[in-house]
Scaffold this active site. Structure first.
Site, PDB file in Angstrom:
ATOM      1  N   ASP A  52       0.926  -1.392  -0.031  1.00  0.00           N
ATOM      2  CA  ASP A  52      -0.074   0.034   0.099  1.00  0.00           C
ATOM      3  C   ASP A  52       0.938   1.253  -0.016  1.00  0.00           C
ATOM      4  O   ASP A  52       2.111   1.215   0.085  1.00  0.00           O
ATOM      5  CB  ASP A  52      -0.939   0.077   1.108  1.00  0.00           C
ATOM      6  CG  ASP A  52      -2.041  -1.036   1.147  1.00  0.00           C
ATOM      7  OD1 ASP A  52      -2.388  -1.527  -0.078  1.00  0.00           O
ATOM      8  OD2 ASP A  52      -2.532  -1.499   2.305  1.00  0.00           O
ATOM      9  N   TYR A 106       6.012  -9.781   6.920  1.00  0.00           N
ATOM     10  CA  TYR A 106       6.137  -8.376   7.265  1.00  0.00           C
ATOM     11  C   TYR A 106       6.359  -8.050   8.741  1.00  0.00           C
ATOM     12  O   TYR A 106       6.109  -8.776   9.528  1.00  0.00           O
ATOM     13  CB  TYR A 106       4.374  -7.772   6.950  1.00  0.00           C
ATOM     14  CG  TYR A 106       3.769  -7.619   5.786  1.00  0.00           C
ATOM     15  CD1 TYR A 106       4.197  -6.479   5.050  1.00  0.00           C
ATOM     16  CD2 TYR A 106       3.279  -8.911   5.093  1.00  0.00           C
ATOM     17  CE1 TYR A 106       3.921  -6.344   3.640  1.00  0.00           C
ATOM     18  CE2 TYR A 106       2.778  -8.577   3.709  1.00  0.00           C
ATOM     19  CZ  TYR A 106       3.003  -7.433   3.150  1.00  0.00           C
ATOM     20  OH  TYR A 106       2.866  -7.144   1.764  1.00  0.00           O
TER      21      TYR A 106
END
Length: 265
Positions: A52, A106
């Site tokens: 994103d 992540y």
């Protein structure tokens, strides 16, 4: 086919994937390839995932039919400093950077000087394993995932690591927001059961999305691929990001001075 590892500072970009009228990492990559007279997008092109806006990456992976001379160092010659190729691997003709990835990891650097680490860790442990995360994403499908979770304290930061075969949209950042709320005592541990339950939680009952900029795509796993670090390209990446780290520290000093000065007056 050749696969490349890309590292990038995501703060200047509106995400990885190309979008009209805004800068993206993929735009920077395709522009660099065009400058090198490589077809853009190149044949067979695919990327490991779509980070994103504001999200950074250490191991974003792209693969395509590349000429023999296109090394990570050559690619860095036309990439902007915020994006660096640093490793590569020759892969099979049918390799697909998205579908062949078996695991994505992540890491989130949560500024959390005052939260209870044990409460946060217990919340993360509760979220580990296979669950339906429909209340932690805007996606309507693909919400059942199996997670591995971990965290450790690093000064004022709680570093949260989450791994899975794949993630639904905004899922990692909403997990972090939920963990922070439980760790700070703003939500009870029983909230996790409600979030993982079958009933949809909307409005005030839902979970907000944590900020994007502390999030990093740390690793993407391909069991059959052995990436070779390119020494020159890796050195370039270290130099570029070290300089940006200094810039960030200088900015933090200035804003700290502003904060302290306003407080004193």
């Amino acid at each position: 086919m050749r696969a490349f590892r890309l590292a990038y500072d995501g703060r200047p970009y509106s995400g990885f994937q190309r979008q009209p009228d805004v800068p993206t990492v993929e735009d920077a990559l395709f522009d660099a390839l065009r400058e090198l007279d490589v077809e853009s997008p190149p044949p067979g092109y695919a990327a490991a995932g779509r980070t994103d806006a504001g999200v950074s990456a250490l191991a974003q992976t792209v693969a395509f039919e590349a000429p023999d001379w296109l090394t990570p160092a050559a690619l860095n010659g036309t990439l902007p400093g915020t994006v660096r190729a640093w490793a590569s691997a020759d892969v099979a003709a049918d390799f697909h950077a998205t579908h062949d990835a078996t695991r994505r990891t992540y890491r989130y650097h949560l500024y959390a000087p005052n939260i209870d680490d044990e409460r946060a860790r217990a919340a993360l442990d509760r979220l580990a394993g296979e669950h339906d995360f429909h209340n932690l994403t805007t996606d309507d499908t693909g919400t059942v995932r199996r997670l591995d979770t971990d965290c450790h304290r690093d000064g004022d930061f709680l570093v949260v690591t989450i791994s899975a075969g794949g993630f639904a949209r905004h899922m990692v950042r909403r997990i972090v927001a939920l963990v922070r709320a439980v760790g700070a005592g703003e939500s009870g541990a029983d909230r996790i059961g409600r979030v993982l339950g079958p009933d949809p939680l909307d409005g005030a009952a839902g979970v907000a999305t944590a900020s994007a900029t502390p999030l990093l795509l740390a690793d993407v796993t391909y069991p059959e691929v052995d990436f070779a670090r390119n020494p020159d390209a890796a050195a370039s990446a270290r130099a570029v990001f070290a300089e940006r780290r200094v810039d960030a520290r200088v900015a933090a000093r200035v804003t700290s001075d502003l904060t302290d000065g306003v407080q004193e007056r």
